[in-house]
Design a protein around this motif. Structure first.
Motif, PDB file in Angstrom:
ATOM      1  N   SER A   5      19.243   5.958   4.698  1.00 20.64           N
ATOM      2  CA  SER A   5      18.529   5.083   3.745  1.00 20.64           C
ATOM      3  C   SER A   5      17.201   4.570   4.278  1.00 20.64           C
ATOM      4  CB  SER A   5      19.359   3.853   3.424  1.00 20.64           C
ATOM      5  OG  SER A   5      20.622   4.205   3.043  1.00 20.64           O
ATOM      6  N   GLU A   6      17.159   4.350   5.597  1.00 23.76           N
ATOM      7  CA  GLU A   6      15.914   3.776   6.129  1.00 23.76           C
ATOM      8  C   GLU A   6      14.730   4.739   5.979  1.00 23.76           C
ATOM      9  OE1 GLU A   6      16.550   4.565  10.911  1.00 23.76           O
ATOM     10  OE2 GLU A   6      17.571   2.883   9.941  1.00 23.76           O
ATOM     11  N   ASP A   7      15.027   6.013   5.715  1.00 22.13           N
ATOM     12  CA  ASP A   7      13.951   6.990   5.544  1.00 22.13           C
ATOM     13  C   ASP A   7      13.641   7.274   4.070  1.00 22.13           C
ATOM     14  OD1 ASP A   7      13.459   7.431   8.301  1.00 22.13           O
ATOM     15  OD2 ASP A   7      15.243   8.687   8.419  1.00 22.13           O
ATOM     16  N   GLN A   8      14.296   6.551   3.164  1.00 24.60           N
ATOM     17  CA  GLN A   8      14.136   6.847   1.734  1.00 24.60           C
ATOM     18  C   GLN A   8      12.673   6.766   1.280  1.00 24.60           C
ATOM     19  OE1 GLN A   8      16.815   4.733  -0.868  1.00 24.60           O
ATOM     20  NE2 GLN A   8      15.898   5.577  -2.721  1.00 24.60           N
ATOM     21  N   GLU A   9      12.002   5.696   1.663  1.00 20.45           N
ATOM     22  CA  GLU A   9      10.614   5.507   1.233  1.00 20.45           C
ATOM     23  C   GLU A   9       9.717   6.628   1.754  1.00 20.45           C
ATOM     24  OE1 GLU A   9       9.214   3.563  -0.982  1.00 20.45           O
ATOM     25  OE2 GLU A   9      11.341   3.151  -1.352  1.00 20.45           O
ATOM     26  N   THR A  10       9.905   6.957   3.039  1.00 19.00           N
ATOM     27  CA  THR A  10       9.097   8.017   3.653  1.00 19.00           C
ATOM     28  C   THR A  10       9.292   9.328   2.898  1.00 19.00           C
ATOM     29  OG1 THR A  10       9.565   6.929   5.742  1.00 19.00           O
ATOM     30  CG2 THR A  10       8.538   9.097   5.882  1.00 19.00           C
TER      31      THR A  10
END
Ligand code: ADP
Ligand code: ASP
Ligand code: MG
Length: 404
Positions: free
Chosen positions: A311-316
């Motif tokens: 999830s922490e990479d969703q924006e990227t």
């Protein structure tokens, strides 16, 4: 000269002044028969507090400053632990990443260790002093502070153990060892006396947070025996064994699960050479690790391309997909962030069939729908609805009688 043992203490193990005092006793005891190098995490909750502090000015704080801030938790616990050891009459000194030249890549928040000044650590030991080293922290070529990803102190400890040629790395934590699954999800999970490196790599990679995956990778690469044990209770813990057991291998040794996953599906992409690379190349260039990847059989030259990331990479990933719009044609983008993974791991799967079908049957009987299935030689991973993941772990644990 006595041999070196690296002892790593996690957040809960040093979560209070009382705990730090108890840990100092463990170190004192061990230092009577071996040379001890200590690696320490931040006190429980401290790293989360720092992460939240960082988000006060922006959802996406500057990466360099973010690491400079969140790395400080370990600085506090290492100095405190040194003081506790002094109070017990031992010589100890705290060391930050920069003081032992723990050099890493410059990918902030997911930096990788390049090398560490073992000579410095050995010199401290020569002075009969116990080095208390901050876990999780690193420094770049230019001296900026980095961090190794959540749970990264495990990796600090194993990397140091490899460099100082320790006879073992002991990872002290809040459970008695490595269990058949997370005992917080299945209270009757069973502690294992040993587990193969190969199985531990898969379990850690699939979310068993008891030890960071990269720590197991280091142990495997440099042949470091690792033991996971409790700092609260006495016991031998679990040995991650370097050698395959000659005994009959368990069909399923453990179950891991992982929440906080996002599934991206590019629906209706062209079934032509280069599509997968055009999508995943830029994502990897953005330093995002892609997990499960599935491409379907095409119909009329069009197919669906699905992958999952943390999830922490969703924006990227969202912004990478936006950038490649011109290059990769697709009909729709479907993003689902309510998913999780559950994985069965066991070296016995190599030689015995039927594990997958048993798992699917057990899950179907409890109305758990499987969205993606992905297998390797010793692992079956299933992507399911996030709200069902704990139930799925419990059902599978029972089906394969792991509590027995
Ligand atoms: P530390 O702060 O000591 O590094 P962590 O919280 O990172 O501790 O890791 C320990 C936790 O890992 C346990 O409390 C447990 O809930 C969880 N865990 C997940 N899978 C397993 C497993 N297979 N065996 C033991 N613990 C597990
Ligand atoms: N303190 C860091 C974290 O909470 C590193 C660690 O504990 O291993 O992730
Ligand atoms: Mg940890």
């Amino acid at each position: 000269m006595s041999e070196i043992i690296v002892q790593k203490f996690g957040g809960t193990s040093v979560g209070s002044v009382e705990r730090i005092d108890a840990v100092a006793d463990i170190i004192k005891n061990a230092s009577q028969s071996n040379k001890i190098v200590v690696v320490v995490s931040a006190m429980a909750g401290e790293t989360n507090k720092l992460v939240n502090l960082a988000k006060n000015f922006s959802e996406n704080p500057n990466k360099r400053e973010f690491d400079a801030l969140v790395a400080t938790g370990e600085t506090i616990s290492s100095a405190l632990l040194a003081m506790a050891l002094h109070s017990k009459g031992l010589k100890a000194k705290s060391y930050s990443a920069s003081q032992i030249s723990m050099r890493t890549t410059d990918s902030f928040s997911k930096a990788r260790i390049l090398d560490v000044d073992a000579k410095k650590i050995l010199e401290v030991l020569e002075e009969d002093t116990i080095p208390i080293i901050t876990g999780f922290q690193g420094i770049t070529e230019t001296g900026d502070v980095t961090t190794l990803g959540r749970g990264g102190s495990d990796t600090t400890a194993v990397a140091i153990a490899a460099q100082v040629k320790a006879k073992r790395c002991d990872i002290y934590t809040d459970v008695d060892g490595i269990f058949t699954t997370d005992p917080k999800i299945v209270p009757n999970a069973k502690k294992l006396d040993s587990i193969t490196m190969e199985e531990m790599l898969e379990l850690a990679g699939q979310g068993a947070k008891v030890i960071q995956t990269r720590a197991v990778e280091f142990a495997n690469k440099y042949n470091v025996p690792v033991r996971v044990l409790s700092s609260f209770n006495n016991g031998n813990g679990t040995l991650i064994s370097l050698k395959e057991d000659t005994m009959e291998n368990a069909l399923v040794s453990g179950i891991a699960s992982q929440k906080n996953q996002v599934k991206f599906t590019l629906h209706g992409v062209g079934d032509i050479p280069g599509t997968a690379f055009k999508i995943l190349g830029p994502i990897s260039d953005a330093d995002v690790e892609v997990d499960v990847i599935v491409q379907n059989v095409s119909v009329d030259g069009k197919t669906d391309f699905t992958f999952t990331v943390s999830s922490e990479d969703q924006e990227t990933v969202n912004s990478v997909i936006e950038d490649i719009k011109e290059d990769v044609e697709y009909r729709d983008l479907i993003v689902n962030s309510d998913i999780a993974k559950v994985s069965l791991v066991g070296v016995g799967m190599r030689s015995q069939a039927g594990v997958a079908s048993r798992a699917f049957k057990a899950l179907s009987e409890k109305d758990v729908n499987i969205q993606i299935i992905c297998t390797s030689e010793i692992k079956i991973t299933m992507v399911i609805d996030e709200s069902l993941v704990d139930k799925a772990v419990q059902v599978l644990h029972e089906e394969f009688e792991l509590d027995k």
